[in-house]
Design a protein around this motif. Structure first.
Motif, PDB file in Angstrom:
ATOM      1  N   LEU A  74     -33.473 -32.052  -9.432  1.00  0.00           N
ATOM      2  CA  LEU A  74     -32.999 -32.305  -7.803  1.00  0.00           C
ATOM      3  C   LEU A  74     -32.643 -30.696  -7.544  1.00  0.00           C
ATOM      4  O   LEU A  74     -31.152 -31.195  -6.576  1.00  0.00           O
ATOM      5  N   ARG A  77     -31.752 -31.619  -3.586  1.00  0.00           N
ATOM      6  CA  ARG A  77     -31.033 -32.415  -3.104  1.00  0.00           C
ATOM      7  C   ARG A  77     -29.512 -32.274  -2.960  1.00  0.00           C
ATOM      8  O   ARG A  77     -29.379 -31.626  -3.830  1.00  0.00           O
ATOM      9  N   ARG A 123     -31.828 -49.782  -6.075  1.00  0.00           N
ATOM     10  CA  ARG A 123     -32.135 -49.165  -5.461  1.00  0.00           C
ATOM     11  C   ARG A 123     -31.364 -48.074  -4.401  1.00  0.00           C
ATOM     12  O   ARG A 123     -31.877 -47.185  -4.127  1.00  0.00           O
ATOM     13  N   LEU A 405     -29.432 -37.560  -2.816  1.00  0.00           N
ATOM     14  CA  LEU A 405     -30.557 -37.999  -1.485  1.00  0.00           C
ATOM     15  C   LEU A 405     -31.399 -36.568  -0.878  1.00  0.00           C
ATOM     16  O   LEU A 405     -30.248 -35.134  -1.354  1.00  0.00           O
ATOM     17  N   ASP A 406     -31.331 -36.589  -0.164  1.00  0.00           N
ATOM     18  CA  ASP A 406     -31.758 -35.587   0.443  1.00  0.00           C
ATOM     19  C   ASP A 406     -30.892 -35.615   1.925  1.00  0.00           C
ATOM     20  O   ASP A 406     -29.805 -35.885   2.111  1.00  0.00           O
ATOM     21  N   HIS A 418     -29.977 -43.483   2.331  1.00  0.00           N
ATOM     22  CA  HIS A 418     -31.749 -42.966   1.872  1.00  0.00           C
ATOM     23  C   HIS A 418     -31.648 -41.969   0.889  1.00  0.00           C
ATOM     24  O   HIS A 418     -32.531 -41.083   0.464  1.00  0.00           O
ATOM     25  N   PRO A 419     -31.373 -42.611   0.112  1.00  0.00           N
ATOM     26  CA  PRO A 419     -31.121 -42.300  -2.052  1.00  0.00           C
ATOM     27  C   PRO A 419     -32.452 -41.773  -2.387  1.00  0.00           C
ATOM     28  O   PRO A 419     -33.724 -42.757  -2.120  1.00  0.00           O
ATOM     29  N   THR A 420     -32.749 -40.774  -2.723  1.00  0.00           N
ATOM     30  CA  THR A 420     -34.072 -40.593  -3.701  1.00  0.00           C
ATOM     31  C   THR A 420     -34.554 -40.408  -5.030  1.00  0.00           C
ATOM     32  O   THR A 420     -35.113 -40.541  -5.804  1.00  0.00           O
ATOM     33  N   PHE A 421     -33.335 -40.553  -5.670  1.00  0.00           N
ATOM     34  CA  PHE A 421     -32.890 -40.857  -7.559  1.00  0.00           C
ATOM     35  C   PHE A 421     -31.336 -41.909  -7.712  1.00  0.00           C
ATOM     36  O   PHE A 421     -30.627 -41.190  -6.705  1.00  0.00           O
ATOM     37  N   ARG A 430     -34.428 -45.256 -10.159  1.00  0.00           N
ATOM     38  CA  ARG A 430     -35.340 -44.265  -8.467  1.00  0.00           C
ATOM     39  C   ARG A 430     -35.589 -43.147  -8.915  1.00  0.00           C
ATOM     40  O   ARG A 430     -34.608 -42.317  -9.081  1.00  0.00           O
ATOM     41  N   GLN A 431     -36.875 -42.183  -8.908  1.00  0.00           N
ATOM     42  CA  GLN A 431     -37.586 -40.965  -8.647  1.00  0.00           C
ATOM     43  C   GLN A 431     -38.197 -41.021  -7.840  1.00  0.00           C
ATOM     44  O   GLN A 431     -39.831 -40.962  -7.982  1.00  0.00           O
ATOM     45  N   ASP A 432     -38.030 -40.495  -6.509  1.00  0.00           N
ATOM     46  CA  ASP A 432     -38.947 -40.692  -5.120  1.00  0.00           C
ATOM     47  C   ASP A 432     -39.424 -39.022  -5.035  1.00  0.00           C
ATOM     48  O   ASP A 432     -38.806 -38.555  -5.083  1.00  0.00           O
TER      49      ASP A 432
END
Length: 432
Positions: A74, A77, A123, A405-406, A418-421, A430-432
């Motif tokens: 990460l 992030r 999510r 998140l970014d 906008h979480p990515t993990f 979740r793991q975008d």
């Protein structure tokens, strides 16, 4: 069994239940880790997770010590604790004409619909929620199913069915025909007078509630002409609080009107939900007594928007819904300036589940700094839940509830949308 065979059997059992030496660990390399206590972003940190807990927070990027360990990068992030929403309704779902659902949907229908909403919430980065009322025990069953790992969703602390006076905000028979009112009878969550209030608390405790929810005033989405009037006496609320306290439970109180807020605070509730018409005296009482405020600004904004759609709400609801949004946001800003303790909550179910993070933007627009809004959904929320030993910060010993998140939410609060993990209790969802 002989003493020798008993010893052998006990040793075998211990080997089965004891953690294996060198148990698998997960190393999360965090480019920026938000220390929510200090409000600082720490560069290049490693979170070490074993089973469901954080076991270490280390400076730099730690190399895995065993081939069976896992590394998650990460490094680009921002990482922060799993978010907590202290006011949701897992069984509710917005929609035009949804008031008729109680006549057309079975408990199983609510349960299946709630599965998708629970997943959307998780999510979205909300690993824990406090559910403040539903019917038929479905919310309790959903909590249990998630805890058993049978279905996926956030960790739920639930009130079961919320307690209301006859004709009050949670009286589902309000506004029905006489025949339907008679068929409803006297549900277990309807209570009048101190003795019935005590019994109602004990009933929800028996059914498995983690928290007690009451309504000391009317509300926006009920059929009352004005949601501001008090619906419980201070004596009745005190009976609820004392009974709940004896059973180890806190009390959350739905309250819009100023008098209903003050009665509830004086009676000792743990939190005021909504607090739309809170006055200076109410704010002073809450600050002095350490009562939490859960604003739910997004709910007010959402119902105001929906009220502009013809036929979305019953006629009695529309004028209340149109006025509520700006009032709640203003109340939040005044409460923050008055140093009232604020915990994050949204009333999800009044609006679409999974959009919970919109509340952060409304809170900052009301005058809260970004870090204070984030604290409301982490350390503050954990305190309100009585879960500070498990939740709210990224520290050794806490549950491994982790969101990435970014971007930098301290500079752009919308990044939280906008979480990515997302990890809950050591499991990645979740793991975008």
């Amino acid at each position: 069994m002989t003493r020798k065979s008993i010893h052998a059997w006990a040793t075998a059992v211990l080997l089965l239940v004891a953690p294996a030496a060198g148990a698998q660990r997960t190393y999360l390399h965090c480019g920026r880790l938000l220390d929510v206590r200090s409000g600082k972003l720490l560069s290049q940190q490693t979170l070490v997770v074993e089973k469901d807990r954080i076991v270490a927070v280390q400076a730099g990027y730690t190399v895995a010590s065993s081939p069976q360990d896992k590394v998650i990068s990460l490094e680009n992030r921002t990482v922060l604790p799993g978010l907590i929403d202290c006011h949701v309704h897992v069984l509710s779902h917005p929609g035009k004409g949804s008031a008729i659902n109680q006549f057309t949907m079975n408990p199983a229908d609510y349960a299946y619909r709630a599965l998708g909403d629970a997943l959307a919430t998780l999510r979205a980065g909300f690993t824990t929620v406090r559910d403040l009322g539903g019917e038929d025990g479905v919310n309790i069953s959903l909590r249990n199913a998630i805890n058993r790992g049978q279905v996926v969703g956030p960790r739920i602390f639930t009130a079961g069915a919320a307690i209301s006076a006859t004709g009050g905000h949670m009286d589902e028979a309000d506004g029905l025909s006489r025949d339907l009112m008679e068929k409803y009878g006297q549900p277990a969550n309807i209570a009048n007078g101190p003795d019935q209030c005590r019994q109602a608390v004990r009933e929800q405790f028996k059914r498995g509630a983690d928290v007690i929810k009451i309504a000391s005033t009317g509300g926006v989405l009920d059929l009352s002409k004005d949601g501001s009037g008090p619906q419980y006496s201070e004596e009745e609320i005190r009976a609820v609080v004392e009974t709940a306290r004896d059973l180890g439970l806190k009390v959350a109180c739905h309250a819009h009107g100023a008098e209903g807020i003050k009665r509830a605070v004086r009676a000792g509730v743990a939190s005021i939900e909504h607090g739309t018409l809170m006055d200076d005296q109410g704010r002073d009482l809450m600050r002095a007594r350490g009562t939490w405020y859960v604003p739910t600004i997004i709910a007010g904004k959402s119902v105001a928007d929906s009220a502009r759609i013809p036929g979305y709400f019953a006629a009695a609801v529309v004028p209340k819904a149109l006025s509520i949004g700006p009032l709640i946001q203003a109340s939040c800003g005044k409460a923050y300036k008055a140093n009232v303790k604020i915990a994050f909550g949204t009333d999800a179910g009044v609006y679409r589940h999974g959009l919970n993070a919109l509340e952060f933007g409304y809170m900052t627009s009301a005058g809260m700094p970004a870090i204070e809004a984030i604290r409301a959904a982490t350390v503050n929320a954990a305190d309100l839940l009585g879960e500070t030993s498990n939740l709210g910060t990224l520290e050794a010993g806490k549950l491994a509830d982790i969101v990435a998140l970014d971007g930098d939410p301290l500079q752009d609060i919308s990044a939280l949308m906008h979480p990515t993990f997302v990890m809950k209790a050591g499991v990645t969802y979740r793991q975008d």
